[in-house]
Design a protein around this motif. Structure first.
Motif, PDB file in Angstrom:
ATOM      1  N   ALA A  55       0.291   7.000 -14.653  1.00  0.00           N
ATOM      2  CA  ALA A  55      -0.824   6.368 -15.350  1.00  0.00           C
ATOM      3  C   ALA A  55      -0.503   4.893 -15.558  1.00  0.00           C
ATOM      4  CB  ALA A  55      -1.071   7.053 -16.691  1.00  0.00           C
ATOM      5  N   GLU A  56      -1.492   4.129 -15.926  1.00  0.00           N
ATOM      6  CA  GLU A  56      -1.330   2.729 -16.347  1.00  0.00           C
ATOM      7  C   GLU A  56      -0.504   1.896 -15.370  1.00  0.00           C
ATOM      8  OE1 GLU A  56      -0.166   2.417 -20.432  1.00  0.00           O
ATOM      9  OE2 GLU A  56      -1.325   4.211 -20.967  1.00  0.00           O
ATOM     10  N   PHE A  57      -0.684   2.091 -14.109  1.00  0.00           N
ATOM     11  CA  PHE A  57      -0.016   1.321 -13.053  1.00  0.00           C
ATOM     12  C   PHE A  57       1.491   1.531 -13.000  1.00  0.00           C
ATOM     13  CE2 PHE A  57      -3.933  -1.227 -13.685  1.00  0.00           C
ATOM     14  CZ  PHE A  57      -4.403  -1.243 -12.384  1.00  0.00           C
ATOM     15  N   HIS A  58       2.008   2.577 -13.668  1.00  0.00           N
ATOM     16  CA  HIS A  58       3.460   2.759 -13.661  1.00  0.00           C
ATOM     17  C   HIS A  58       4.003   2.997 -12.252  1.00  0.00           C
ATOM     18  CE1 HIS A  58       4.141   2.289 -17.824  1.00  0.00           C
ATOM     19  NE2 HIS A  58       3.376   3.308 -18.192  1.00  0.00           N
ATOM     20  N   ALA A  59       3.166   3.497 -11.361  1.00  0.00           N
ATOM     21  CA  ALA A  59       3.654   3.758 -10.002  1.00  0.00           C
ATOM     22  C   ALA A  59       3.867   2.470  -9.212  1.00  0.00           C
ATOM     23  CB  ALA A  59       2.673   4.663  -9.260  1.00  0.00           C
ATOM     24  N   ILE A  60       3.145   1.416  -9.557  1.00  0.00           N
ATOM     25  CA  ILE A  60       3.171   0.233  -8.684  1.00  0.00           C
ATOM     26  C   ILE A  60       3.442  -1.086  -9.389  1.00  0.00           C
ATOM     27  CG2 ILE A  60       1.735   1.144  -6.807  1.00  0.00           C
ATOM     28  CD1 ILE A  60      -0.686  -0.106  -8.213  1.00  0.00           C
ATOM     29  N   GLN A  61       3.406  -1.104 -10.719  1.00  0.00           N
ATOM     30  CA  GLN A  61       3.546  -2.398 -11.399  1.00  0.00           C
ATOM     31  C   GLN A  61       4.914  -3.033 -11.088  1.00  0.00           C
ATOM     32  OE1 GLN A  61       5.434  -3.561 -14.149  1.00  0.00           O
ATOM     33  NE2 GLN A  61       6.689  -1.705 -14.309  1.00  0.00           N
ATOM     34  N   GLU A  62       4.947  -4.347 -10.963  1.00  0.00           N
ATOM     35  CA  GLU A  62       6.205  -4.987 -10.567  1.00  0.00           C
ATOM     36  C   GLU A  62       6.741  -5.936 -11.627  1.00  0.00           C
ATOM     37  OE1 GLU A  62       5.089  -6.991  -6.937  1.00  0.00           O
ATOM     38  OE2 GLU A  62       4.366  -8.722  -8.058  1.00  0.00           O
ATOM     39  N   LYS A  63       6.174  -5.883 -12.823  1.00  0.00           N
ATOM     40  CA  LYS A  63       6.597  -6.856 -13.828  1.00  0.00           C
ATOM     41  C   LYS A  63       7.654  -6.336 -14.793  1.00  0.00           C
ATOM     42  CE  LYS A  63       3.613 -10.565 -14.427  1.00  0.00           C
ATOM     43  NZ  LYS A  63       2.611 -11.257 -15.253  1.00  0.00           N
ATOM     44  N   LYS A  64       7.689  -5.053 -14.994  1.00  0.00           N
ATOM     45  CA  LYS A  64       8.678  -4.503 -15.929  1.00  0.00           C
ATOM     46  C   LYS A  64       9.774  -3.820 -15.151  1.00  0.00           C
ATOM     47  CE  LYS A  64       5.925  -3.750 -20.051  1.00  0.00           C
ATOM     48  NZ  LYS A  64       4.924  -2.767 -20.424  1.00  0.00           N
ATOM     49  N   ARG A  65      11.012  -4.145 -15.501  1.00  0.00           N
ATOM     50  CA  ARG A  65      12.136  -3.528 -14.795  1.00  0.00           C
ATOM     51  C   ARG A  65      12.491  -2.189 -15.423  1.00  0.00           C
ATOM     52  NH1 ARG A  65      15.117  -6.432 -11.345  1.00  0.00           N
ATOM     53  NH2 ARG A  65      14.418  -8.546 -10.966  1.00  0.00           N
ATOM     54  N   THR A  66      11.543  -1.296 -15.399  1.00  0.00           N
ATOM     55  CA  THR A  66      11.786   0.042 -15.940  1.00  0.00           C
ATOM     56  C   THR A  66      11.560   1.045 -14.822  1.00  0.00           C
ATOM     57  OG1 THR A  66       9.493   0.104 -16.605  1.00  0.00           O
ATOM     58  CG2 THR A  66      11.078  -0.473 -18.302  1.00  0.00           C
ATOM     59  N   ASP A  87      -2.244  -8.793  -7.781  1.00  0.00           N
ATOM     60  CA  ASP A  87      -2.648  -8.123  -9.023  1.00  0.00           C
ATOM     61  C   ASP A  87      -4.086  -7.625  -8.885  1.00  0.00           C
ATOM     62  OD1 ASP A  87      -3.938  -8.194 -11.831  1.00  0.00           O
ATOM     63  OD2 ASP A  87      -1.799  -8.327 -12.320  1.00  0.00           O
ATOM     64  N   ALA A  88      -4.955  -8.520  -8.431  1.00  0.00           N
ATOM     65  CA  ALA A  88      -6.376  -8.167  -8.300  1.00  0.00           C
ATOM     66  C   ALA A  88      -6.570  -7.098  -7.229  1.00  0.00           C
ATOM     67  CB  ALA A  88      -7.185  -9.413  -7.964  1.00  0.00           C
ATOM     68  N   TRP A  89      -5.802  -7.233  -6.144  1.00  0.00           N
ATOM     69  CA  TRP A  89      -5.946  -6.258  -5.053  1.00  0.00           C
ATOM     70  C   TRP A  89      -5.515  -4.856  -5.492  1.00  0.00           C
ATOM     71  CZ3 TRP A  89      -2.535  -3.124  -2.335  1.00  0.00           C
ATOM     72  CH2 TRP A  89      -3.076  -2.522  -1.195  1.00  0.00           C
ATOM     73  N   MET A  90      -4.397  -4.790  -6.193  1.00  0.00           N
ATOM     74  CA  MET A  90      -3.911  -3.474  -6.637  1.00  0.00           C
ATOM     75  C   MET A  90      -4.894  -2.851  -7.623  1.00  0.00           C
ATOM     76  SD  MET A  90       0.162  -3.293  -6.630  1.00  0.00           S
ATOM     77  CE  MET A  90       0.651  -4.404  -7.916  1.00  0.00           C
ATOM     78  N   LYS A  91      -5.511  -3.693  -8.440  1.00  0.00           N
ATOM     79  CA  LYS A  91      -6.472  -3.155  -9.404  1.00  0.00           C
ATOM     80  C   LYS A  91      -7.729  -2.654  -8.709  1.00  0.00           C
ATOM     81  CE  LYS A  91      -4.826  -5.445 -13.452  1.00  0.00           C
ATOM     82  NZ  LYS A  91      -4.725  -6.698 -14.187  1.00  0.00           N
ATOM     83  N   SER A  92      -8.225  -3.439  -7.755  1.00  0.00           N
ATOM     84  CA  SER A  92      -9.475  -3.013  -7.120  1.00  0.00           C
ATOM     85  C   SER A  92      -9.249  -1.858  -6.141  1.00  0.00           C
ATOM     86  CB  SER A  92     -10.137  -4.192  -6.411  1.00  0.00           C
ATOM     87  OG  SER A  92      -9.335  -4.587  -5.325  1.00  0.00           O
ATOM     88  N   THR A  93      -8.106  -1.833  -5.456  1.00  0.00           N
ATOM     89  CA  THR A  93      -7.919  -0.856  -4.376  1.00  0.00           C
ATOM     90  C   THR A  93      -7.151   0.385  -4.799  1.00  0.00           C
ATOM     91  OG1 THR A  93      -7.664  -2.814  -3.027  1.00  0.00           O
ATOM     92  CG2 THR A  93      -7.299  -0.721  -1.931  1.00  0.00           C
ATOM     93  N   ILE A  94      -6.106   0.178  -5.601  1.00  0.00           N
ATOM     94  CA  ILE A  94      -5.215   1.298  -5.914  1.00  0.00           C
ATOM     95  C   ILE A  94      -5.585   1.931  -7.266  1.00  0.00           C
ATOM     96  CG2 ILE A  94      -2.808   2.018  -6.147  1.00  0.00           C
ATOM     97  CD1 ILE A  94      -2.766   0.673  -3.585  1.00  0.00           C
ATOM     98  N   GLY A  95      -5.770   1.091  -8.273  1.00  0.00           N
ATOM     99  CA  GLY A  95      -6.143   1.615  -9.586  1.00  0.00           C
ATOM    100  C   GLY A  95      -4.953   2.037 -10.421  1.00  0.00           C
ATOM    101  N   PRO A  96      -5.158   2.229 -11.738  1.00  0.00           N
ATOM    102  CA  PRO A  96      -4.051   2.513 -12.652  1.00  0.00           C
ATOM    103  C   PRO A  96      -3.394   3.884 -12.468  1.00  0.00           C
ATOM    104  CG  PRO A  96      -6.068   1.931 -13.868  1.00  0.00           C
ATOM    105  CD  PRO A  96      -6.444   2.043 -12.440  1.00  0.00           C
ATOM    106  N   ASP A  97      -4.127   4.867 -11.948  1.00  0.00           N
ATOM    107  CA  ASP A  97      -3.580   6.220 -11.871  1.00  0.00           C
ATOM    108  C   ASP A  97      -3.143   6.574 -10.455  1.00  0.00           C
ATOM    109  OD1 ASP A  97      -4.157   7.324 -14.654  1.00  0.00           O
ATOM    110  OD2 ASP A  97      -6.129   6.552 -14.050  1.00  0.00           O
ATOM    111  N   ALA A  98      -2.192   7.484 -10.371  1.00  0.00           N
ATOM    112  CA  ALA A  98      -1.768   7.993  -9.066  1.00  0.00           C
ATOM    113  C   ALA A  98      -1.758   9.511  -9.113  1.00  0.00           C
ATOM    114  CB  ALA A  98      -0.386   7.459  -8.713  1.00  0.00           C
TER     115      ALA A  98
END
Ligand SMILES: *[C@@H]1O[C@H](CO)[C@@H](O)[C@H](O)[C@H]1NC(C)=O
Ligand SMILES: *[C@@H]1O[C@H](CO)[C@@H](O)[C@H](O)[C@H]1NC(C)=O
Length: 294
Positions: free
Chosen positions: A205-216, A149-160
């Motif tokens: 936006a808002e980590f939609h490209a990489i977030q793994e918690k919501k099955r959407t 979680d911390a790595w994706m926030k620091s390295t990748i960021g919310p937007d793509a």
């Protein structure tokens, strides 16, 4: 008969490729991917090995801001037909030569920083304007594993974003980094000099490209931020590479090229194809079927 001849030719080509592994061709409508590996597949492997063991002092030297060349009248260096260390390229600092190129967009501003010494090298800094929205996205929990979680926030960021270069080469660099506060650095390094257009699209936006918690499904934004921006990569200074010139160079290298590394990816370039620069197989297809590659 033609089929079997063709088959034998293919097998020969495949053997040839696995022996030398220097020339792979991928095609789309307009561009041919001509792989690098003229001289330095081995070298890049060795270079990267060196990179991982660089001392702090060398690392700082690499990341120091680039200064203008000592002689201001000296032309910048033309690109060479060689692979490069992608991550190291992204660490370069061209902050002494930046200009804002998008300001009127409600969500993002874009700054272009270009090398003053090397043609076709630079990066885009994309900044989200709304700090509150950024902080809100950064506060979301996006992965089950706190470290990830911390790595994706620091390295990748919310937007793509996608950044697409079109011109004598087609490129969409995939290395970027989140510098914090929703500012993103998108480095590029073009191999073919010439005039380009660059388009940048905000895709997620808002980590939609990489977030793994919501099955959407990934929610797509697809908002253009920069449309066909004109970028001159030393078009009047440097001789461009063509499919034909690269193939001729490669023929000359026969027998002396190093085999591809098994651990580093082979880098390639999508070059613009055209009637003038057709290589034999393109010419064959064109003559036989009147179907051009471009
Ligand atoms: C790369 O490193 C290997 C092993 O250290 C060495 O044998 C080889 O000559 C090097 N190749 C080049 C191109 O420097
Ligand atoms: C590239 O574009 C610039 C600016 O429009 C122009 O001055 C230059 O001549 C172009 N280069 C080539 C090779 O056409």
């Amino acid at each position: 008969m033609p089929t079997s001849v063709y088959f034998i030719r293919n097998v020969a080509i495949i053997f040839f490729l696995s022996a030398y592994t220097v020339f792979t061709v991928y095609r789309n409508a307009k561009f041919i991917n001509t792989s690098f590996a003229l001289t330095s597949t081995t070298r890049i492997f060795n270079t990267s090995a060196t990179i991982t063991t660089t001392t702090a002092a060398t690392a700082t030297a690499t990341n120091a801001p680039e200064h203008p060349p000592p002689d201001p009248a000296a032309p910048p260096n033309c690109p060479t037909w060689k692979p490069f260390a992608v991550k190291q390229q992204g660490d370069k600092d061209f902050s002494n030569n930046c200009r804002v190129i998008v300001d009127e967009n409600p969500s993002f501003s874009v700054t272009l920083c270009e090398s003053m010494r090397e043609c076709g090298q630079g990066y885009f800094l994309i900044q989200r304007k709304d700090e509150v929205q950024c902080a809100k996205a950064m506060a979301k929990s996006i992965a089950w594993e706190p470290e990830f979680d911390a790595w994706m926030k620091s390295t990748i960021g919310p937007d793509a974003f996608t950044v697409i270069f079109s011109g004598p080469q087609r490129a969409s660099p995939s290395d970027w980094r989140h510098l914090g506060s929703c500012q993103y650095k998108h480095p590029y390094r073009l191999t073919n000099p010439g005039n380009y257009t660059v388009s940048i699209t905000h895709t997620h936006a808002e980590f939609h490209a990489i977030q793994e918690k919501k099955r959407t499904w990934q929610r797509i934004v697809n908002e253009p931020i920069l449309v066909e921006f004109a970028l001159d990569a030393c078009s009047t200074l440097c001789q461009p590479f063509s499919v034909r010139s690269v193939e001729e160079e490669w023929r000359k290298m026969k027998g002396r090229v190093p085999v591809c590394s098994r651990v580093m990816p082979v880098q390639g370039v999508y070059l613009r194809s055209g009637l003038e620069g057709m290589v034999d197989r393109e010419r064959y297809k064109y003559d036989a079927f009147k179907v051009p590659y471009f």
